[in-house]
Motif scaffolding. Structure first.
Motif, mmCIF file in Angstrom:
data_model
loop_
_atom_site.group_PDB
_atom_site.id
_atom_site.type_symbol
_atom_site.label_atom_id
_atom_site.label_comp_id
_atom_site.label_asym_id
_atom_site.label_seq_id
_atom_site.Cartn_x
_atom_site.Cartn_y
_atom_site.Cartn_z
ATOM 1 N N LYS A 297 4.608 -10.777 -40.997
ATOM 2 C CA LYS A 297 5.566 -10.862 -41.919
ATOM 3 C C LYS A 297 5.589 -11.735 -43.086
ATOM 4 C CE LYS A 297 9.089 -8.872 -38.663
ATOM 5 N NZ LYS A 297 10.298 -8.908 -38.140
ATOM 6 N N VAL A 298 4.069 -12.145 -43.070
ATOM 7 C CA VAL A 298 4.096 -13.214 -44.280
ATOM 8 C C VAL A 298 3.855 -12.563 -45.574
ATOM 9 C CG1 VAL A 298 2.636 -14.910 -45.268
ATOM 10 C CG2 VAL A 298 3.232 -15.010 -42.713
ATOM 11 N N HIS B 231 5.482 -1.145 -49.172
ATOM 12 C CA HIS B 231 6.708 -0.791 -50.001
ATOM 13 C C HIS B 231 7.025 -1.129 -51.219
ATOM 14 C CE1 HIS B 231 11.169 0.078 -50.327
ATOM 15 N NE2 HIS B 231 10.894 1.006 -49.277
ATOM 16 N N ASP B 232 7.604 -0.321 -52.208
ATOM 17 C CA ASP B 232 7.781 -0.711 -53.478
ATOM 18 C C ASP B 232 8.675 -2.153 -53.652
ATOM 19 O OD1 ASP B 232 6.265 1.306 -54.613
ATOM 20 O OD2 ASP B 232 8.066 2.550 -55.054
ATOM 21 N N GLU B 233 9.577 -2.348 -52.680
ATOM 22 C CA GLU B 233 10.623 -3.343 -52.830
ATOM 23 C C GLU B 233 10.014 -4.403 -51.856
ATOM 24 O OE1 GLU B 233 14.451 -1.987 -52.143
ATOM 25 O OE2 GLU B 233 14.393 -0.484 -53.741
ATOM 26 N N GLU B 234 8.712 -4.370 -51.044
ATOM 27 C CA GLU B 234 8.070 -5.297 -50.406
ATOM 28 C C GLU B 234 8.804 -5.432 -49.035
ATOM 29 O OE1 GLU B 234 7.152 -8.985 -52.499
ATOM 30 O OE2 GLU B 234 5.637 -7.966 -53.585
ATOM 31 N N LYS B 235 9.541 -4.296 -48.559
ATOM 32 C CA LYS B 235 10.141 -4.500 -47.188
ATOM 33 C C LYS B 235 8.997 -4.229 -46.046
ATOM 34 C CE LYS B 235 14.467 -2.423 -48.649
ATOM 35 N NZ LYS B 235 15.373 -1.076 -48.744
ATOM 36 N N ASP C 204 9.200 -1.788 -39.633
ATOM 37 C CA ASP C 204 10.439 -1.787 -39.086
ATOM 38 C C ASP C 204 10.965 -0.314 -38.776
ATOM 39 O OD1 ASP C 204 11.284 -4.549 -39.296
ATOM 40 O OD2 ASP C 204 12.144 -4.214 -41.473
ATOM 41 N N GLN C 205 11.901 -0.336 -37.874
ATOM 42 C CA GLN C 205 12.256 0.982 -37.364
ATOM 43 C C GLN C 205 12.797 2.293 -38.501
ATOM 44 O OE1 GLN C 205 14.700 0.688 -33.875
ATOM 45 N NE2 GLN C 205 14.529 2.892 -33.358
ATOM 46 N N GLU C 206 13.493 1.568 -39.567
ATOM 47 C CA GLU C 206 13.913 2.566 -40.479
ATOM 48 C C GLU C 206 12.803 3.465 -41.196
ATOM 49 O OE1 GLU C 206 14.904 1.023 -44.472
ATOM 50 O OE2 GLU C 206 14.825 -0.865 -43.521
ATOM 51 N N PHE C 207 11.584 2.881 -41.190
ATOM 52 C CA PHE C 207 10.572 3.403 -41.761
ATOM 53 C C PHE C 207 9.370 4.167 -40.859
ATOM 54 C CE2 PHE C 207 11.115 -0.136 -44.384
ATOM 55 C CZ PHE C 207 11.443 0.486 -45.608
#
Length: 199
Positions: free
Chosen positions: A152-153, A99-103, A107-110
């Motif tokens: 998540k690292v 993700h561009d913002e490193e999310k 996660d369920q939103e994606f």
């Protein structure tokens, strides 16, 4: 006369053994040069990235020799060379999602899935979303995938994709039918096979 023949025969055998050693030394030097050239270019072909809705999808072809050297070491390059000859129709592609913002992309939103189901899909179902089209218009399904969990690292998700039965001289195009993030079909065209540096 017999002594002369025996002496000539012994000399001839020594000459053959000496030539064979020189030939092996030249082959070893040639193999080392080829591996050095692969290492010098970073072991990977060019990186191909597509960005869709803030998610970067990157495909990089990694030569089989890299994995052989990594697992076998550099002590016996003739053994590595023979293993490469047996496996030269294999292709390995490193595929990353970021993700561009490193999310965290799982996660369920994606994905629309709970986190555990998204991890299961990456681990056991993602290989069905990939295939390769060769320059001869053959379609090769992904024969396996290895998901490298980041826990998540790291800000990205990485998977290694394996394809079998592809001529090493063929140019390939990787096709990704994205069912996880629902971004459609993405195509990555690899222009340069590793043939000039292959063993």
């Amino acid at each position: 006369m017999k002594v002369f023949r025996r002496l000539a025969f012994t000399f001839f055998i020594l000459l053959l053994v000496s030539c064979k050693k020189d030939e092996n030394k030249n082959q070893d030097s040639e193999i080392r040069d080829r591996y050095f050239n692969l290492e010098k270019i970073g072991w990977k072909s060019r990186s191909y990235t597509q960005v869709v809705d803030d998610i970067g999808f990157t495909a990089i072809e990694v030569p089989v020799q890299y994995f052989l050297l990594k697992s076998q070491g550099i002590e016996n390059l003739h053994h590595i060379d023979s293993l490469y000859e047996e496996n030269k129709t294999e292709r390995v592609i490193e595929f990353t999602f970021q993700h561009d913002e490193e999310k965290d992309l799982l996660d369920q939103e994606f994905t629309g899935l709970n986190y555990t189901d998204a991890v299961k899909y990456m681990s056991f179902g993602l290989d069905k979303d990939f295939y390769v089209v060769t320059s001869k218009r053959d379609t090769i399904r992904c024969s396996g995938a290895n998901y490298e969990r980041s826990y998540k690292v790291a800000p990205l998700q990485k998977v290694l994709l394996f394809f079998s039965g592809i001529d090493p001289n063929d140019k390939i195009q990787l096709i990704y039918d994205d069912h996880l993030f629902r971004k459609g079909t993405l195509k990555f065209k690899f222009k340069d096979p590793f043939t000039p540096l292959a063993l």
